[in-house]
Motif scaffolding. Structure first.
Motif, PDB file in Angstrom:
ATOM      1  N   GLY A  73       0.777  -1.231   0.000  1.00  0.00           N
ATOM      2  CA  GLY A  73       0.000   0.000   0.000  1.00  0.00           C
ATOM      3  C   GLY A  73       0.803   1.272   0.000  1.00  0.00           C
ATOM      4  N   GLN A  77       3.971   1.820  -4.916  1.00  0.00           N
ATOM      5  CA  GLN A  77       3.113   0.800  -5.532  1.00  0.00           C
ATOM      6  C   GLN A  77       2.013   1.447  -6.368  1.00  0.00           C
ATOM      7  OE1 GLN A  77       1.763  -1.687  -2.216  1.00  0.00           O
ATOM      8  NE2 GLN A  77       2.490  -3.502  -3.309  1.00  0.00           N
ATOM      9  N   LEU A  78       1.336   2.403  -5.761  1.00  0.00           N
ATOM     10  CA  LEU A  78       0.209   3.033  -6.452  1.00  0.00           C
ATOM     11  C   LEU A  78       0.663   3.783  -7.690  1.00  0.00           C
ATOM     12  CD1 LEU A  78      -1.848   4.289  -3.364  1.00  0.00           C
ATOM     13  CD2 LEU A  78      -2.275   2.269  -4.780  1.00  0.00           C
ATOM     14  N   GLU A  83      -2.216  -2.384  -7.500  1.00  0.00           N
ATOM     15  CA  GLU A  83      -3.331  -2.244  -6.567  1.00  0.00           C
ATOM     16  C   GLU A  83      -3.680  -3.592  -5.954  1.00  0.00           C
ATOM     17  OE1 GLU A  83      -6.438  -0.494  -8.886  1.00  0.00           O
ATOM     18  OE2 GLU A  83      -5.485   1.489  -8.953  1.00  0.00           O
ATOM     19  N   GLY A  84      -4.440  -3.549  -4.874  1.00  0.00           N
ATOM     20  CA  GLY A  84      -4.928  -4.767  -4.254  1.00  0.00           C
ATOM     21  C   GLY A  84      -4.091  -5.281  -3.107  1.00  0.00           C
ATOM     22  N   ASP A  85      -2.970  -4.613  -2.803  1.00  0.00           N
ATOM     23  CA  ASP A  85      -2.156  -5.043  -1.671  1.00  0.00           C
ATOM     24  C   ASP A  85      -2.674  -4.391  -0.397  1.00  0.00           C
ATOM     25  OD1 ASP A  85      -0.218  -6.498  -0.427  1.00  0.00           O
ATOM     26  OD2 ASP A  85       1.472  -5.334  -1.166  1.00  0.00           O
ATOM     27  N   SER A  86      -2.351  -4.977   0.732  1.00  0.00           N
ATOM     28  CA  SER A  86      -2.786  -4.448   2.018  1.00  0.00           C
ATOM     29  C   SER A  86      -1.938  -5.066   3.117  1.00  0.00           C
ATOM     30  CB  SER A  86      -4.256  -4.793   2.285  1.00  0.00           C
ATOM     31  OG  SER A  86      -4.399  -6.206   2.470  1.00  0.00           O
TER      32      SER A  86
END
Length: 476
Positions: A73, A77-78, A83-86
């Motif tokens: 996040g 990354q963005l 996307e989609g990581d946490s």
């Protein structure tokens, strides 16, 4: 109390107050990635700190690493459309690799903190991250491995040191800390350190962060704790002498996961360099002196060290082809190994067999079994078949750094045997137990620098709170 192990003497002395040469709100032992990150975060919080480093120029395990830090996040990354990581997804990957044996509270804390730590280093101190998105490292379900553009640990250390210098945090180099001073309630009151000329100096402090080391450079401790790596090459820093563990044992602190460590199955020999595991993940294989594959390379480079050492002579050959060579040359460590003469080109299977010293028909059978799309008995599926010309690099298994150490709470405070926290002693990075569990196979790629950067970030936040609490209680 004095502890003598292989290397320097480590002492615990008792005094409610000490006569010191200087005073700092927070003293940090070790100026690697962990200590430098903590120092920057403390500066940002308005808390005075001092770093003490045994070497003339800070380097440590970080400078010897690839400098890759996994984080979810992040701004980086963005910006690359990932996307989609946490933190929850990252924590799940950590525990999956460790088979559920990593400390749950610490896993959650590190997974939640490393992204904000990297973003803070970028926004406030100018470290510009890129995310390696050409391949996935073993155990990661999404592209989250961050690096500086140079892709080396030495570059990471240089940039962190420059940031610390820019904000004016003092770094005392050639200051070998050998003594911790505590009062009768186990509150740290200061530290003693030795200069190269033998001069002894003292520093009083209100909180202490041990960001110093593991025990990979202490042959006696490795032989006792990690017997399978007793004769392995050591690719870490000689300063990893187990100081934090020795101090912890002396004051009754709890230790954790001393069987955990990061090995590497791709230590180039005899050149003594690291070859990126990306080549294995993208289709390369390891072949022993008999011309046979002997494990699933995609499971991880840490446990690969043990597999390689179990082969005849403790040797394997990394075998790959031209497209993978192009990938490898994108990593500075490989470029250095190639420049040192590690790379062999073989235009046929017979030439490759001659290079390895194995039977050509056995090697041919091994390569024939690696057909694209077919699942191997060990579970690996190859995306494509290797084609001549072949390239080979001779490697062995190595120990890089240990993952066990002082047991800490999720806020980085060191714990006693009964689980209660010591008043003002913190640990992070190599000094503390990490998030890899207690076995070599529990190491998820990047766990070392995850512990260093997230641990330093968390420890700084905790130390700042302790100092603010102390000021409030003293009416200032």
């Amino acid at each position: 109390m004095t502890i003598q192990a292989q290397g320097p003497v480590r002492r615990i002395r008792r005094a409610a107050q000490i006569e010191a040469d200087m005073h700092a709100a927070v003293a940090i032992v070790g100026a690697g990635a962990c200590g430098l990150t903590a120092a920057l975060m403390l500066h940002d919080a308005g808390i005075e700190c001092v770093l003490l480093e045994r070497d003339a120029v800070p380097s440590g395990s970080t400078a010897l690493s690839s400098g890759f830090i996994p984080a979810p996040g992040t701004r980086a990354q963005l910006s690359q459309g990932i996307e989609g990581d946490s933190p929850a997804r990252f924590a799940a990957d950590i525990q999956a690799k460790a088979h559920g044996r990593a400390a749950p509270d610490l896993v959650r804390a590190y997974a939640a903190s490393v992204g904000p730590a990297l973003d803070a280093l970028q926004a406030r101190h100018g470290l510009e991250w890129i995310v390696l998105d050409a391949f996935l490292y073993p155990g990661h379900s999404i592209h989250r491995m961050h690096a500086l553009p140079q892709k080396t640990g030495a570059a990471l250390m240089a940039r962190l040191q420059a940031a610390v210098e820019a904000v004016g945090v003092p770094v005392l180099t050639q200051a070998l800390v050998d003594t911790l001073w505590l009062d009768d309630e186990d509150r740290v009151t200061g530290i003693g350190y030795r200069r190269p000329d033998g001069r002894e100096e003292t520093l009083a402090c209100d909180a202490l962060l041990l960001a110093c080391n593991g025990f990979g450079g202490n042959a006696e401790m490795v032989r006792a704790r990690l017997p399978e790596m007793a004769d392995a090459a050591f690719g870490g820093h000689v300063g990893n002498d187990g100081s934090a563990i020795l101090w912890g044992e002396a004051i009754g602190a709890r230790l954790r996961d001393l069987g955990g460590y990061q090995g590497h199955g791709s230590w180039v020999t005899p050149q003594g360099a690291l070859m990126s595991w990306a080549v294995m993940m993208e289709g390369g294989v390891q072949i022993n002196r008999e011309g046979r594959r002997f494990h699933d390379e995609t499971q991880g480079y840490s446990e690969a060290a043990v597999h390689v050492l179990a082969q005849p002579g403790g040797i394997a050959w990394n075998v790959f082809d031209a497209p993978l060579l192009e990938l490898a040359r994108g990593f500075p460590d490989f470029a250095e190994a190639e420049a040192a003469g590690a790379l062999r080109r073989c235009d046929s299977v017979a030439a490759l067999a001659a290079c390895i010293g194995c039977d050509a028909s056995t090697l041919q059978s091994t390569l024939d079994a690696m057909q694209a799309g077919a699942s191997r008995a060990d579970g690996r599926v190859f995306g494509r078949t290797l084609a001549a010309p072949y390239f080979a690099v001779k490697v062995t298994g190595a120990l890089f750094h240990t993952q066990g150490g002082l047991d800490i709470a999720a806020d980085a405070r060191v714990l006693r045997q009964d689980g209660s926290p010591l008043p003002n002693l913190l640990a992070a990075g190599g000094a503390a137990g990490g998030v890899s569990g207690d076995e070599v196979w529990g190491y998820l790629s990047g766990n070392g620098l995850l512990s260093a950067v997230a641990g330093g970030y968390i420890a700084a936040r905790t130390a700042a709170a302790l100092i603010q609490e102390r000021k409030a209680s003293h009416g200032r």
